[in-house]
Design a protein around this motif. Structure first.
Motif, PDB file in Angstrom:
ATOM      1  N   MET A 173     -45.727   8.038  28.231  1.00  0.00           N
ATOM      2  CA  MET A 173     -45.704   9.205  29.090  1.00  0.00           C
ATOM      3  C   MET A 173     -46.878  10.115  28.694  1.00  0.00           C
ATOM      4  O   MET A 173     -47.098  10.381  27.522  1.00  0.00           O
ATOM      5  N   ALA A 174     -47.613  10.578  29.666  1.00  0.00           N
ATOM      6  CA  ALA A 174     -48.768  11.434  29.412  1.00  0.00           C
ATOM      7  C   ALA A 174     -48.318  12.826  28.979  1.00  0.00           C
ATOM      8  O   ALA A 174     -47.283  13.317  29.398  1.00  0.00           O
ATOM      9  N   HIS A 175     -49.146  13.433  28.150  1.00  0.00           N
ATOM     10  CA  HIS A 175     -48.877  14.809  27.729  1.00  0.00           C
ATOM     11  C   HIS A 175     -49.105  15.749  28.906  1.00  0.00           C
ATOM     12  O   HIS A 175     -50.020  15.553  29.703  1.00  0.00           O
ATOM     13  N   LYS A 176     -48.264  16.743  29.013  1.00  0.00           N
ATOM     14  CA  LYS A 176     -48.432  17.774  30.034  1.00  0.00           C
ATOM     15  C   LYS A 176     -48.651  19.108  29.343  1.00  0.00           C
ATOM     16  O   LYS A 176     -48.092  19.362  28.279  1.00  0.00           O
ATOM     17  N   LYS A 177     -49.439  19.928  29.989  1.00  0.00           N
ATOM     18  CA  LYS A 177     -49.652  21.283  29.501  1.00  0.00           C
ATOM     19  C   LYS A 177     -48.355  22.064  29.698  1.00  0.00           C
ATOM     20  O   LYS A 177     -47.684  21.928  30.725  1.00  0.00           O
ATOM     21  N   VAL A 178     -48.000  22.883  28.716  1.00  0.00           N
ATOM     22  CA  VAL A 178     -46.812  23.722  28.806  1.00  0.00           C
ATOM     23  C   VAL A 178     -47.273  25.167  28.975  1.00  0.00           C
ATOM     24  O   VAL A 178     -48.076  25.664  28.191  1.00  0.00           O
ATOM     25  N   ILE A 179     -46.772  25.815  30.031  1.00  0.00           N
ATOM     26  CA  ILE A 179     -47.095  27.216  30.272  1.00  0.00           C
ATOM     27  C   ILE A 179     -45.812  28.036  30.241  1.00  0.00           C
ATOM     28  O   ILE A 179     -44.717  27.490  30.405  1.00  0.00           O
ATOM     29  N   TRP A 180     -45.959  29.323  30.050  1.00  0.00           N
ATOM     30  CA  TRP A 180     -44.822  30.237  30.016  1.00  0.00           C
ATOM     31  C   TRP A 180     -44.869  31.129  31.241  1.00  0.00           C
ATOM     32  O   TRP A 180     -45.912  31.703  31.556  1.00  0.00           O
ATOM     33  N   SER A 181     -43.738  31.270  31.927  1.00  0.00           N
ATOM     34  CA  SER A 181     -43.652  32.238  33.013  1.00  0.00           C
ATOM     35  C   SER A 181     -43.741  33.634  32.398  1.00  0.00           C
ATOM     36  O   SER A 181     -43.513  33.816  31.187  1.00  0.00           O
ATOM     37  N   VAL A 182     -44.054  34.606  33.212  1.00  0.00           N
ATOM     38  CA  VAL A 182     -44.105  35.985  32.730  1.00  0.00           C
ATOM     39  C   VAL A 182     -42.750  36.364  32.127  1.00  0.00           C
ATOM     40  O   VAL A 182     -42.682  36.923  31.025  1.00  0.00           O
ATOM     41  N   ARG A 183     -41.702  36.029  32.841  1.00  0.00           N
ATOM     42  CA  ARG A 183     -40.343  36.359  32.379  1.00  0.00           C
ATOM     43  C   ARG A 183     -40.059  35.751  31.002  1.00  0.00           C
ATOM     44  O   ARG A 183     -39.580  36.429  30.092  1.00  0.00           O
ATOM     45  N   ILE A 240     -40.206  20.899  35.218  1.00  0.00           N
ATOM     46  CA  ILE A 240     -41.309  19.941  35.192  1.00  0.00           C
ATOM     47  C   ILE A 240     -42.013  19.995  36.541  1.00  0.00           C
ATOM     48  O   ILE A 240     -41.389  19.792  37.581  1.00  0.00           O
ATOM     49  N   GLN A 241     -43.287  20.292  36.497  1.00  0.00           N
ATOM     50  CA  GLN A 241     -44.100  20.325  37.701  1.00  0.00           C
ATOM     51  C   GLN A 241     -45.088  19.165  37.650  1.00  0.00           C
ATOM     52  O   GLN A 241     -45.182  18.468  36.641  1.00  0.00           O
ATOM     53  N   SER A 299     -44.109  18.703  25.437  1.00  0.00           N
ATOM     54  CA  SER A 299     -45.309  18.275  26.157  1.00  0.00           C
ATOM     55  C   SER A 299     -45.451  16.757  26.182  1.00  0.00           C
ATOM     56  O   SER A 299     -46.063  16.205  27.090  1.00  0.00           O
ATOM     57  N   LYS A 300     -44.838  16.085  25.216  1.00  0.00           N
ATOM     58  CA  LYS A 300     -44.886  14.623  25.139  1.00  0.00           C
ATOM     59  C   LYS A 300     -43.644  13.958  25.738  1.00  0.00           C
ATOM     60  O   LYS A 300     -43.713  12.851  26.235  1.00  0.00           O
ATOM     61  N   SER A 301     -42.513  14.651  25.633  1.00  0.00           N
ATOM     62  CA  SER A 301     -41.227  14.092  26.068  1.00  0.00           C
ATOM     63  C   SER A 301     -40.588  15.051  27.053  1.00  0.00           C
ATOM     64  O   SER A 301     -39.718  15.847  26.693  1.00  0.00           O
ATOM     65  N   HIS A 302     -40.995  14.965  28.300  1.00  0.00           N
ATOM     66  CA  HIS A 302     -40.635  15.949  29.318  1.00  0.00           C
ATOM     67  C   HIS A 302     -39.149  16.040  29.625  1.00  0.00           C
ATOM     68  O   HIS A 302     -38.662  17.075  30.054  1.00  0.00           O
ATOM     69  N   PHE A 303     -38.439  14.961  29.428  1.00  0.00           N
ATOM     70  CA  PHE A 303     -37.050  14.906  29.878  1.00  0.00           C
ATOM     71  C   PHE A 303     -36.037  15.103  28.754  1.00  0.00           C
ATOM     72  O   PHE A 303     -34.885  14.715  28.890  1.00  0.00           O
ATOM     73  N   GLN A 336     -47.900  20.245  35.058  1.00  0.00           N
ATOM     74  CA  GLN A 336     -47.547  20.999  33.864  1.00  0.00           C
ATOM     75  C   GLN A 336     -46.036  21.186  33.763  1.00  0.00           C
ATOM     76  O   GLN A 336     -45.294  20.826  34.666  1.00  0.00           O
ATOM     77  N   ILE A 337     -45.638  21.754  32.640  1.00  0.00           N
ATOM     78  CA  ILE A 337     -44.246  22.129  32.412  1.00  0.00           C
ATOM     79  C   ILE A 337     -44.231  23.647  32.269  1.00  0.00           C
ATOM     80  O   ILE A 337     -45.041  24.205  31.534  1.00  0.00           O
ATOM     81  N   GLU A 338     -43.319  24.297  32.989  1.00  0.00           N
ATOM     82  CA  GLU A 338     -43.236  25.751  32.911  1.00  0.00           C
ATOM     83  C   GLU A 338     -41.946  26.178  32.220  1.00  0.00           C
ATOM     84  O   GLU A 338     -40.851  25.811  32.649  1.00  0.00           O
ATOM     85  N   ILE A 339     -42.099  26.941  31.143  1.00  0.00           N
ATOM     86  CA  ILE A 339     -40.946  27.551  30.499  1.00  0.00           C
ATOM     87  C   ILE A 339     -40.569  28.734  31.383  1.00  0.00           C
ATOM     88  O   ILE A 339     -41.382  29.632  31.604  1.00  0.00           O
ATOM     89  N   VAL A 340     -39.347  28.726  31.903  1.00  0.00           N
ATOM     90  CA  VAL A 340     -38.953  29.778  32.840  1.00  0.00           C
ATOM     91  C   VAL A 340     -38.064  30.849  32.195  1.00  0.00           C
ATOM     92  O   VAL A 340     -37.961  31.953  32.724  1.00  0.00           O
ATOM     93  N   SER A 341     -37.436  30.530  31.056  1.00  0.00           N
ATOM     94  CA  SER A 341     -36.622  31.528  30.382  1.00  0.00           C
ATOM     95  C   SER A 341     -36.412  31.142  28.921  1.00  0.00           C
ATOM     96  O   SER A 341     -36.297  29.958  28.593  1.00  0.00           O
ATOM     97  N   PHE A 342     -36.377  32.160  28.065  1.00  0.00           N
ATOM     98  CA  PHE A 342     -36.069  31.994  26.646  1.00  0.00           C
ATOM     99  C   PHE A 342     -34.881  32.903  26.366  1.00  0.00           C
ATOM    100  O   PHE A 342     -35.010  34.122  26.324  1.00  0.00           O
ATOM    101  N   TRP A 343     -33.707  32.318  26.217  1.00  0.00           N
ATOM    102  CA  TRP A 343     -32.467  33.076  26.174  1.00  0.00           C
ATOM    103  C   TRP A 343     -31.855  33.063  24.773  1.00  0.00           C
ATOM    104  O   TRP A 343     -31.642  32.001  24.197  1.00  0.00           O
ATOM    105  N   ASP A 344     -31.554  34.245  24.242  1.00  0.00           N
ATOM    106  CA  ASP A 344     -30.838  34.375  22.977  1.00  0.00           C
ATOM    107  C   ASP A 344     -29.359  34.537  23.317  1.00  0.00           C
ATOM    108  O   ASP A 344     -28.958  35.526  23.934  1.00  0.00           O
ATOM    109  N   ASN A 345     -28.538  33.576  22.937  1.00  0.00           N
ATOM    110  CA  ASN A 345     -27.118  33.584  23.273  1.00  0.00           C
ATOM    111  C   ASN A 345     -26.336  34.710  22.615  1.00  0.00           C
ATOM    112  O   ASN A 345     -25.217  35.001  23.015  1.00  0.00           O
TER     113      ASN A 345
END
Length: 98
Positions: A1-11, A76-77, A48-52, A80-89
């Motif tokens: 599986m090809a590496h994908k760039k990982v980006i962070w949403s503003v949120r 997964i786009q 970035s290496k293991s998308h799923f 790229q891969i977009e991080i859409v949320s980082f949640w502290d439980n």
């Protein structure tokens, strides 16, 4: 599986920053925040290496990876891969609603 760039949403970027700043202020030193950031960076490299690696959420588009007491939500786009949320439980959900 090809590496994908990982980006962070503003949120997600804001959520991560708020968590890092919270623990810096609460603990009076940067140790926990630095450790957390290192763990996030390591997970992002793996992602970035293991998308799923995350499980699908109910919307069948977003995936989630549990990381200790945090949840990292991503999508997964084509290019790229977009991080859409980082949640502290541990945080009060009513304080986090925007």
């Amino acid at each position: 599986m090809a590496h994908k760039k990982v980006i962070w949403s503003v949120r997600a970027g804001i959520e991560l920053k708020e968590n890092l700043e919270f623990y810096l202020e609460r603990n009076g030193n940067p140790n926990y925040s630095i450790k957390l950031l290192e763990e996030v960076e390591e997970l992002i490299q793996t992602l970035s290496k293991s998308h799923f690696i995350g499980r699908l959420t109910s919307n069948k588009i977003t995936r989630v990876i549990p990381m200790d007491v945090y949840l990292i939500f991503y999508e997964i786009q084509k290019e790229q891969i977009e991080i859409v949320s980082f949640w502290d439980n541990r945080q009060d959900q009513l304080m986090r609603i925007t």
